[in-house]
Design a protein around this motif. Structure first.
Motif, PDB file in Angstrom:
ATOM      1  N   ARG A 132       3.405   9.587 -14.801  1.00  0.00           N
ATOM      2  CA  ARG A 132       4.060   9.291 -16.064  1.00  0.00           C
ATOM      3  C   ARG A 132       5.183   8.283 -15.815  1.00  0.00           C
ATOM      4  O   ARG A 132       5.700   8.150 -14.713  1.00  0.00           O
ATOM      5  CB  ARG A 132       4.640  10.532 -16.722  1.00  0.00           C
ATOM      6  N   ALA A 147       7.680  12.920 -29.229  1.00  0.00           N
ATOM      7  CA  ALA A 147       8.105  13.928 -30.206  1.00  0.00           C
ATOM      8  C   ALA A 147       8.632  13.277 -31.486  1.00  0.00           C
ATOM      9  O   ALA A 147       8.359  13.744 -32.590  1.00  0.00           O
ATOM     10  CB  ALA A 147       9.185  14.803 -29.573  1.00  0.00           C
ATOM     11  N   ARG A 186       7.034  20.484 -25.809  1.00  0.00           N
ATOM     12  CA  ARG A 186       8.157  19.876 -25.081  1.00  0.00           C
ATOM     13  C   ARG A 186       9.507  20.425 -25.537  1.00  0.00           C
ATOM     14  O   ARG A 186      10.538  19.808 -25.314  1.00  0.00           O
ATOM     15  CB  ARG A 186       8.105  18.354 -25.188  1.00  0.00           C
TER      16      ARG A 186
HETATM   17  C1  PEP Z   1       9.451  11.331 -22.553  1.00  0.00           C
HETATM   18  O1  PEP Z   1       8.384  11.871 -22.240  1.00  0.00           O
HETATM   19  O2  PEP Z   1      10.138  10.672 -21.755  1.00  0.00           O
HETATM   20  C2  PEP Z   1       9.964  11.550 -23.928  1.00  0.00           C
HETATM   21  C3  PEP Z   1      10.773  10.687 -24.519  1.00  0.00           C
HETATM   22  O3  PEP Z   1       9.517  12.712 -24.461  1.00  0.00           O
HETATM   23  P1  PEP Z   1       9.730  13.371 -25.918  1.00  0.00           P
HETATM   24  O4  PEP Z   1       9.034  12.483 -26.871  1.00  0.00           O
HETATM   25  O5  PEP Z   1       9.112  14.718 -25.768  1.00  0.00           O
HETATM   26  O6  PEP Z   1      11.232  13.440 -26.150  1.00  0.00           O
END
Ligand code: PEP
Ligand code: MN
Length: 357
Positions: A128, A187, A239
């Motif tokens: 990632r 998210a 998350r």
């Molecule tokens: C990320 O994976 O770095 C991220 C910004 O995740 P999220 O959208 O869950 O905040």
């Protein structure tokens, strides 16, 4: 509406029923299962008259789907969806618990390579790293853009890792679709319906993160948006959600894992990094996520987290990630699942899914 075909239905039977459905101004989604093919019908505003479809000899039954989501539902497909990748034996949703690891953002080639080498050696199959970062402050690091994607393509080439990276809008989605193996929808974009529809037209699987205050139904409806456009390779990701608790950044809602698995055939993975926001809580919650039945983990790892340009506080040191992998491997084993073994020479594995143009 769901059309269940007889077990012996041929490919041309499936095609004929789909054509009939489309001729009625509706959309047909043929989803092959282990025992039989089911065809989900979308695009209907009201009731569909089942008669014309029931008339086909190959049709076993026409069922009204009771849930507001259709294509994500277990009613459509009983067995779990396994998302597979060309030229790779890695998968998400199968027996192996998929591990996605790497920094929050791609900062430099050296930084990405250093993290990639360590996570690949520890057994991660996916890397990632954001090239486009949705940040709360417009003055914070926004990502390297296309250069970041090029670095990620080099990571795939050199370490045999499949690439997961975020798209934040239509323009970046088209680019991410070219370079990555999995398109992440963050998210903050879980209810960006126009972006979800665009992701539904992409050629790569989509990792859909739960919005920070999304209910289970809203989460599944967001996945439905993607599937309704014809992309059936959707991976859900818990998350953490916003609560009154302030000892963590978010509250990781692990109960959503079995809740999703009851209602949907889609794989669900867990992000304990954003879910807790605290390095010292990432490993315990990773153990819990595997124990609760998650299909994978997405973990932030950085070789120098104190100097990370984003999310350093929740990023594991590589040594901590090594220990996490040893622990979750053992927990997976208890459940009849597995986590990929460490590898000494990750470069030799080279799945090279999508090569960047
Ligand atoms: C990320 O994976 O770095 C991220 C910004 O995740 P999220 O959208 O869950 O905040
Ligand atoms: Mn992050």
């Amino acid at each position: 509406m769901l059309v269940v075909l007889k077990a012996n239905a041929s490919e041309s039977d499936v095609k004929a029923v789909c054509q009939k459905i489309e001729s009625l101004g509706l959309r047909a989604h043929a989803i092959p299962g282990a025992q039989r093919t089911a065809i989900g019908i979308t695009g209907n505003r009201g009731e569909v008259e089942p008669g014309a479809i029931e008339a086909f000899e190959c049709v076993q039954e026409v069922i009204r789907v009771s849930k507001p989501y259709k294509l994500v539902s277990r009613e459509l497909k009983e067995e779990n969806t396994v998302v597979r990748f060309p030229d790779s034996d890695a998968a998400i949703g199968g027996k192996e618990v998929a591990v996605i690891a790497g920094p929050c953002g791609v900062e430099t080639r050296e930084q990405a390579f250093a993290a990639a080498e360590r996570v690949a050696k520890a057994g991660a199959r996916f890397f990632r790293g954001g090239a486009f970062k949705p940040r709360t402050s417009p003055y914070a690091f926004q990502g390297l853009g296309e250069l970041g994607l090029q670095i990620l393509a080099e990571v795939r080439e050199n370490f045999g890792l499949l690439i997961v990276t975020e798209a934040v809008d239509h323009e970046t989605l088209a680019l991410v679709d070219q370079y990555a193996d999995v398109i992440q929808i963050g998210a903050r974009n879980m209810q960006n319906f126009s972006l979800l529809k665009r992701a539904g037209k992409a050629s790569k699987p989509v990792l859909l993160k739960r919005g920070m205050s999304a209910t289970l139904e809203e989460f599944l409806m967001a996945a439905e948006y993607i599937m309704s456009e014809g992309n059936y390779n959707v991976i859900l990701c818990e998350r953490g959600v916003r609560t009154f608790a302030d000892h963590t950044r978010n509250t990781l809602d692990l109960s959503v894992v079995p809740a999703v698995q009851r209602l949907s055939h889609l794989p669900i993975i867990v992000d304990p990094s954003h879910g807790t926001g605290k390095r010292n809580k990432v490993t315990p919650l990773s153990r819990a996520a595997v124990a609760v039945g998650a299909d994978g983990l997405i973990i932030e790892v950085h070789c120098d987290p104190d100097r990370a340009l984003s999310d350093g506080n929740q990023s594991l040191y590589p040594d901590q990630f090594d220990s996490l992998m040893v622990e979750v491997r053992q927990i997976a084993h208890v459940l009849g699942r597995s986590v990929a073994d460490p590898v000494t020479n990750p470069g030799a594995r080279r799945p090279a899914g999508a090569a960047a143009d």
